[in-house]
Design an enzyme around this catalytic site. Structure first.
Site, PDB file in Angstrom:
ATOM      1  N   ALA A  10       0.809  -1.223   0.000  1.00  0.00           N
ATOM      2  CA  ALA A  10       0.000   0.000   0.000  1.00  0.00           C
ATOM      3  C   ALA A  10       0.839   1.268   0.000  1.00  0.00           C
ATOM      4  O   ALA A  10       0.418   2.295   0.502  1.00  0.00           O
ATOM      5  CB  ALA A  10      -0.964   0.005   1.188  1.00  0.00           C
ATOM      6  N   THR A 122      -5.026  -6.026 -12.619  1.00  0.00           N
ATOM      7  CA  THR A 122      -5.622  -4.846 -13.253  1.00  0.00           C
ATOM      8  C   THR A 122      -4.636  -4.278 -14.278  1.00  0.00           C
ATOM      9  O   THR A 122      -3.642  -3.660 -13.921  1.00  0.00           O
ATOM     10  CB  THR A 122      -5.975  -3.787 -12.189  1.00  0.00           C
ATOM     11  OG1 THR A 122      -6.682  -4.458 -11.140  1.00  0.00           O
ATOM     12  CG2 THR A 122      -6.832  -2.680 -12.748  1.00  0.00           C
ATOM     13  N   ASP A 204      46.075   1.041  -5.796  1.00  0.00           N
ATOM     14  CA  ASP A 204      45.207   1.542  -4.727  1.00  0.00           C
ATOM     15  C   ASP A 204      46.051   2.239  -3.653  1.00  0.00           C
ATOM     16  O   ASP A 204      46.223   1.737  -2.550  1.00  0.00           O
ATOM     17  CB  ASP A 204      44.443   0.328  -4.155  1.00  0.00           C
ATOM     18  CG  ASP A 204      43.496   0.697  -3.033  1.00  0.00           C
ATOM     19  OD1 ASP A 204      43.132   1.880  -2.917  1.00  0.00           O
ATOM     20  OD2 ASP A 204      43.115  -0.215  -2.261  1.00  0.00           O
TER      21      ASP A 204
END
Ligand code: SPV
Ligand code: MG
Length: 431
Positions: A10, A122, A204
């Site tokens: 909802a 739907t 790195d």
């Protein structure tokens, strides 16, 4: 009167839901299970409306007799409690990610002769369109920044994956798998210094500068919505850190993790094989404090990363640093280890939780990767970072393709290792 059950999130309510509620309520007393914020966050984006607001809406819809929380995507607990005669759902879940949940509903209902009734989905509801509108606003810095804190408040442990460019970030954003009655996905992204540097063909060692890191962040932000944790290396000079942190916060990044090393930084997974210097507690605390003072929001987190175990300085050192860093204002602690066994991480977690029950705790299980997320979670870990795995898997795949072409002096042999042309052309939609 028969008992009827439906479960809804909802968060986006449309006439399809009203239709479902109407039909379901014709069969008896309708109880609606409203998915909790935590349940929604485990399988899709954070809800726009919180649980209380969503309940308020649902309970005022005609036909709804009662509402109860549904704490997981899986219905079993609520069904066993309620023993409804009917469960209603749209028929759209027969296929795809929810099909296993559907199956378990059918099995559970058999226990008392209940029935699953599926009504045609739907068709004219464009949830995709609504979602894409929400997604657009979800990606702006203001709505994105606070998502990490929000997730930490909803979930005990969250799962983060590295991303080093737009494409890898899309994989982190969109990959989902169905596992038992859950849908597993990543909660956010780690912009690793190792993978960001490696993707650029650089070591790195804080060589890839902040301007370049920001380009990577922007590239990722542009195409995704999940929260971002930046690997901030050492944070650099305090005088620079206070400026950089404001920029990072403004971009909508949710957290930066800085490690307590100083001088030329090397990757932690080298451990003591290379020369690396740990910062003093005092100086690192000063950095944390200066960073916190420079921030403009309380959404952004500065997480302190402790390198004591990596640098063989012992558990006591790690723990006393954790205490000091929290006192200096750190919003979380990351503890790193390169041991093959998780013992020292588990010991740290146990001892850490004795004095810091609420502070978010972060781990990077790269070397001790036999450990399951659930075990780390039981130890009180809140954030699990998979720090380098997308680039580590991409590299051998690319190298293999390159070799096959050289060996065969044509590209036919790599066809089944590659996306088809149609797939690559449509991988990124035009809108
Ligand atoms: C990174 O991903 O760059 C990290 C984590 O800092 S580690 O490589 O394990 O040090
Ligand atoms: Mg790093």
């Amino acid at each position: 009167m028969k008992k009827v059950y439906i479960a809804v999130s909802a968060d986006i309510l449309h006439h399809g839901h009203i239709n479902l509620i109407k039909k379901a309520s014709e069969y008896g007393d309708l109880t609606v299970g409203v998915l909790t914020d935590e349940a929604i966050a485990t399988y899709k984006r954070l809800p726009v409306l919180n649980y209380e607001n969503r309940c308020e809406i649902i309970k005022n819809i005609v036909g709804v007799k009662e509402i109860i929380p549904q704490k997981t995507l899986d219905y079993t607990e609520n069904l066993n409690q309620l023993k409804p005669d009917y469960v209603f759902h749209g028929d759209d879940w027969k296929e795809g990610s929810q099909s296993q949940i559907r199956q378990s509903v059918i099995e559970t209902l058999k226990g008392w002769g209940g029935e699953l009734i599926e009504i045609p989905y739907t068709e004219d509801v464009s949830i995709d369109q609504i979602n894409s509108i929400i997604k657009q606003s979800d990606s702006i810095p203001e709505s994105r920044r606070g998502k990490l804190k929000k997730l930490l408040s909803l979930k005990k442990t969250i799962r983060i994956m590295e991303a080093h460019n737009g494409l890898s970030a899309l994989i982190v954003e969109n990959t989902q798998v169905q596992k038992d009655e859950k849908i597993n996905s990543f909660d956010g992204m780690w912009i690793s210094s190792l993978t960001d540097s490696t993707a650029k063909g650089k070591p790195d060692i804080e060589l890839v500068d902040m301007t370049s890191r920001i380009n990577t962040i922007n590239e990722i932000m542009e195409v995704t919505t999940k929260p971002i944790i930046l690997d901030g290396d050492t944070g650099g000079l305090i005088e620079h850190f206070v400026f950089n942190i404001k920029t990072i916060e403004r971009l909508g990044v949710s957290a930066i993790i800085i490690e307590d090393k100083i001088g030329l930084k090397k990757n932690s997974l080298f451990g003591t094989e290379v020369e690396q210097t740990q910062d003093s507690i005092e100086h690192f605390c000063e950095k944390l404090h200066a960073g916190k003072s420079a921030l403009k929001t309380d959404e952004f987190m500065i997480i302190a990363r402790i390198e004591s175990l990596i640098l063989k300085q012992g558990m006591e050192d790690a723990l006393s640093r954790a205490k000091a860093y929290i006192k200096a204002g750190a919003d979380g602690i990351m503890i790193h280890s390169r041991e093959k066994q998780p013992d020292e991480i588990f010991e740290f977690c146990d001892k850490f939780r004795e004095f810091a029950p609420e502070i978010p705790l972060v781990v990077v299980p790269t070397s001790y990767n036999q450990v399951y997320e659930e075990e780390l979670s039981a130890k009180g870990v809140n954030i699990i970072i998979y720090a380098n795995h997308l680039i580590r898997s991409a590299y051998p795949a690319m190298q293999e393709t390159a070799k096959l072409i050289l060996e065969n002096e044509r590209s036919k042999e790599v066809d089944d290792k590659c996306l088809s042309i149609k797939e690559i052309l449509t991988l990124i939609p035009e809108e």
